[in-house]
Design a protein around this motif. Structure first.
Motif, PDB file in Angstrom:
ATOM      1  N   ARG A   1       1.232  -1.853  21.835  1.00  0.00           N
ATOM      2  CA  ARG A   1       1.044  -0.523  21.238  1.00  0.00           C
ATOM      3  C   ARG A   1       1.038  -0.608  19.710  1.00  0.00           C
ATOM      4  N   ALA A   2       1.923  -1.466  19.174  1.00  0.00           N
ATOM      5  CA  ALA A   2       1.923  -1.646  17.717  1.00  0.00           C
ATOM      6  C   ALA A   2       0.607  -2.247  17.241  1.00  0.00           C
ATOM      7  N   ALA A   3       0.047  -3.178  18.037  1.00  0.00           N
ATOM      8  CA  ALA A   3      -1.240  -3.778  17.675  1.00  0.00           C
ATOM      9  C   ALA A   3      -2.353  -2.736  17.689  1.00  0.00           C
ATOM     10  N   GLU A   4      -2.326  -1.831  18.658  1.00  0.00           N
ATOM     11  CA  GLU A   4      -3.323  -0.760  18.689  1.00  0.00           C
ATOM     12  C   GLU A   4      -3.202   0.151  17.470  1.00  0.00           C
ATOM     13  N   THR A   5      -1.951   0.444  17.071  1.00  0.00           N
ATOM     14  CA  THR A   5      -1.739   1.284  15.883  1.00  0.00           C
ATOM     15  C   THR A   5      -2.274   0.610  14.632  1.00  0.00           C
ATOM     16  N   LEU A   6      -1.977  -0.675  14.475  1.00  0.00           N
ATOM     17  CA  LEU A   6      -2.435  -1.401  13.290  1.00  0.00           C
ATOM     18  C   LEU A   6      -3.948  -1.569  13.289  1.00  0.00           C
ATOM     19  N   LEU A   7      -4.530  -1.753  14.477  1.00  0.00           N
ATOM     20  CA  LEU A   7      -5.987  -1.863  14.556  1.00  0.00           C
ATOM     21  C   LEU A   7      -6.654  -0.554  14.135  1.00  0.00           C
ATOM     22  N   GLU A   8      -6.054   0.565  14.528  1.00  0.00           N
ATOM     23  CA  GLU A   8      -6.590   1.864  14.117  1.00  0.00           C
ATOM     24  C   GLU A   8      -6.441   2.053  12.605  1.00  0.00           C
ATOM     25  N   ARG A   9      -5.321   1.581  12.045  1.00  0.00           N
ATOM     26  CA  ARG A   9      -5.143   1.650  10.592  1.00  0.00           C
ATOM     27  C   ARG A   9      -6.216   0.846   9.867  1.00  0.00           C
TER      28      ARG A   9
ATOM     29  N   ALA B   1      -2.988  -6.927   1.963  1.00  0.00           N
ATOM     30  CA  ALA B   1      -4.155  -6.627   2.792  1.00  0.00           C
ATOM     31  C   ALA B   1      -4.426  -7.781   3.766  1.00  0.00           C
ATOM     32  N   LYS B   2      -4.264  -9.031   3.308  1.00  0.00           N
ATOM     33  CA  LYS B   2      -4.445 -10.181   4.196  1.00  0.00           C
ATOM     34  C   LYS B   2      -3.389 -10.184   5.302  1.00  0.00           C
ATOM     35  N   VAL B   3      -2.155  -9.857   4.939  1.00  0.00           N
ATOM     36  CA  VAL B   3      -1.082  -9.810   5.944  1.00  0.00           C
ATOM     37  C   VAL B   3      -1.393  -8.744   6.993  1.00  0.00           C
ATOM     38  N   GLU B   4      -1.860  -7.582   6.549  1.00  0.00           N
ATOM     39  CA  GLU B   4      -2.180  -6.504   7.484  1.00  0.00           C
ATOM     40  C   GLU B   4      -3.284  -6.939   8.447  1.00  0.00           C
ATOM     41  N   ARG B   5      -4.300  -7.635   7.945  1.00  0.00           N
ATOM     42  CA  ARG B   5      -5.383  -8.093   8.827  1.00  0.00           C
ATOM     43  C   ARG B   5      -4.880  -9.159   9.796  1.00  0.00           C
ATOM     44  N   GLN B   6      -4.006 -10.029   9.342  1.00  0.00           N
ATOM     45  CA  GLN B   6      -3.497 -11.078  10.223  1.00  0.00           C
ATOM     46  C   GLN B   6      -2.541 -10.531  11.270  1.00  0.00           C
ATOM     47  N   LEU B   7      -1.860  -9.426  10.970  1.00  0.00           N
ATOM     48  CA  LEU B   7      -0.965  -8.831  11.963  1.00  0.00           C
ATOM     49  C   LEU B   7      -1.727  -8.388  13.203  1.00  0.00           C
ATOM     50  N   VAL B   8      -2.938  -7.883  13.011  1.00  0.00           N
ATOM     51  CA  VAL B   8      -3.756  -7.453  14.150  1.00  0.00           C
ATOM     52  C   VAL B   8      -4.050  -8.642  15.059  1.00  0.00           C
ATOM     53  N   GLU B   9      -4.179  -9.821  14.501  1.00  0.00           N
ATOM     54  CA  GLU B   9      -4.407 -11.028  15.297  1.00  0.00           C
ATOM     55  C   GLU B   9      -3.104 -11.601  15.846  1.00  0.00           C
TER      56      GLU B   9
ATOM     57  N   ARG C   1      11.753  -7.448   4.090  1.00  0.00           N
ATOM     58  CA  ARG C   1      11.967  -7.209   2.655  1.00  0.00           C
ATOM     59  C   ARG C   1      11.095  -8.133   1.803  1.00  0.00           C
ATOM     60  N   ARG C   2      10.939  -9.359   2.242  1.00  0.00           N
ATOM     61  CA  ARG C   2      10.230 -10.359   1.444  1.00  0.00           C
ATOM     62  C   ARG C   2       8.733 -10.087   1.354  1.00  0.00           C
ATOM     63  N   VAL C   3       8.134  -9.603   2.439  1.00  0.00           N
ATOM     64  CA  VAL C   3       6.692  -9.392   2.480  1.00  0.00           C
ATOM     65  C   VAL C   3       6.317  -8.019   1.930  1.00  0.00           C
ATOM     66  N   GLY C   4       7.049  -6.964   2.325  1.00  0.00           N
ATOM     67  CA  GLY C   4       6.763  -5.630   1.822  1.00  0.00           C
ATOM     68  C   GLY C   4       5.524  -4.992   2.410  1.00  0.00           C
ATOM     69  N   SER C   5       5.169  -5.366   3.625  1.00  0.00           N
ATOM     70  CA  SER C   5       3.975  -4.815   4.266  1.00  0.00           C
ATOM     71  C   SER C   5       4.352  -3.644   5.159  1.00  0.00           C
ATOM     72  N   PRO C   6       3.668  -2.486   5.020  1.00  0.00           N
ATOM     73  CA  PRO C   6       3.969  -1.356   5.913  1.00  0.00           C
ATOM     74  C   PRO C   6       3.726  -1.686   7.378  1.00  0.00           C
ATOM     75  N   GLY C   7       2.654  -2.438   7.663  1.00  0.00           N
ATOM     76  CA  GLY C   7       2.392  -2.831   9.040  1.00  0.00           C
ATOM     77  C   GLY C   7       3.479  -3.716   9.600  1.00  0.00           C
ATOM     78  N   LEU C   8       3.954  -4.660   8.790  1.00  0.00           N
ATOM     79  CA  LEU C   8       5.038  -5.535   9.239  1.00  0.00           C
ATOM     80  C   LEU C   8       6.329  -4.758   9.422  1.00  0.00           C
ATOM     81  N   ASP C   9       6.548  -3.734   8.601  1.00  0.00           N
ATOM     82  CA  ASP C   9       7.729  -2.878   8.792  1.00  0.00           C
ATOM     83  C   ASP C   9       7.708  -2.228  10.178  1.00  0.00           C
ATOM     84  N   ILE C  10       6.529  -1.782  10.608  1.00  0.00           N
ATOM     85  CA  ILE C  10       6.410  -1.186  11.944  1.00  0.00           C
ATOM     86  C   ILE C  10       6.769  -2.204  13.023  1.00  0.00           C
TER      87      ILE C  10
END
Length: 325
Positions: free
Chosen positions: A242-250, A148-156, A212-221
């Motif tokens: 566009r990927a950032a917009e998708t992750l922000l919507e998620r 969850a922390k990784v997903e939030r940091q990806l948006v940034e 593979r190491r992180v296993g985050s769906p957002g990072l996979d995108i």
């Protein structure tokens, strides 16, 4: 009194055995490992000292027979990956031994305290199951929290990387510039990616290993978008936007789901605590009647069954409210 003393000394023996297994004298780092650990990622991106050096595969256990057993085990590799994704500083063998030691402790303590009474043995068997499952529950919870922390940091991270690419940076330099502004856990993972590249790995291999190491769906995108762009061409900065917009919507949908299920999660907690509170109140009002639940075998069996059903219902409600997306 004898059973209590035996349980106490058993606990000391198990604790001493755990310390001896998890921190053996031979597990200290050698000179080569210290030299590799001293390598720093390029650009001054700090990496925590507890993170394994890139390219190294840690031994699954410091115990020889357990290391041989887990070396070529698919289950061992799966547990190692889960421990890595949860950022738990244990080897596979240490984690498995912890589960079995805790299960043994939760079996022997009630069995010895009850002097091998059938009810005590029944409670001990339930303790075996609980002791074995608790570390797994903790591992899954820690893994979900870290993801969850990784997903939030990806948006940034993605807007920072896109901005660096528009400024003329190459992809590794853009990742480095963006990683400097991020904290753990994503900052540490990007530091390891840069270390892999600096030690000779290709960018594609380093990205796939990160995925593979992180296993985050957002990072996979994100990784998939970068690899496709490197193959087909195009404006990577726009792809990342566009990927950032998708992750922000998620993230927005995740927040709405958390808000919508708050009442149900609170209801599950109340249903878990309510019988305990009512039982304590009745015990205080009518101790002569309700104390038989604790003193007579039939009452103890009823308490064990009721407690098991309460835990089962609590976890069933939690599982039903968990939305996979």
């Amino acid at each position: 009194m004898i059973a209590l003393g035996a349980s106490f000394f058993l606990f000391l023996a198990l604790a001493a055995g755990s310390i001896a297994i998890f921190h053996p004298a031979g597990s200290r780092r050698g000179p080569l490992a210290e030299r590799i650990r001293a390598l720093r990622p390029a650009g001054g991106v700090a990496r925590r000292s507890g993170t394994p050096a890139p390219g190294l595969r840690p031994s699954p256990s410091s115990v020889p027979w357990l290391r041989r057993l887990l070396s070529d085990s698919a289950r061992g590799e799966s547990i190692a990956l889960e421990l890595r994704q949860a950022d738990v500083g244990l080897r596979v063998g240490e984690f498995l031994l912890l589960r079995w030691l805790l299960a043994a402790l939760l079996f022997l303590v009630p069995a010895l305290l009850s002097r091998l009474h059938p009810v005590g043995l029944l409670v001990g068997l339930a303790g075996v199951l609980l002791g074995y499952l608790l570390p797994g529950f903790y591992l899954k919870s820690a893994r979900r929290g870290r993801l969850a922390k990784v997903e939030r940091q990806l948006v940034e991270f993605l807007p920072l990387l896109a901005s660096s690419l528009r400024s003329g940076f190459a992809l590794p330099q853009g990742i480095e510039a963006a990683a400097r502004q991020l904290g753990p856990p994503l900052g540490d993972e990007l530091a390891l990616l840069l270390s892999d590249v600096n030690l000779g790995a290709t960018t594609q291999a380093a990205l796939e290993d990160l995925q593979r190491r992180v296993g985050s769906p957002g990072l996979d995108i994100v990784v998939t978008a970068i690899l496709v762009q490197r193959t087909t061409g195009g404006n990577l900065a726009e792809v990342l936007d566009r990927a950032a917009e998708t992750l922000l919507e998620r993230e927005r949908i995740r927040g709405e789901l958390h808000t919508l299920t708050t009442q149900q999660r609170l209801t599950g907690l109340v249903l878990m605590v309510y019988p305990i509170v009512v039982g304590l109140v009745l015990l205080a009002l009518m101790p002569g009647i309700w104390s038989r639940l604790f003193t007579e075998p039939a009452g103890q069996i009823q308490l064990a069954i009721a407690g098991s059903l309460q835990l089962l219902g609590f976890f069933a409600i939690r599982r039903a409210l968990r939305v996979e997306y």
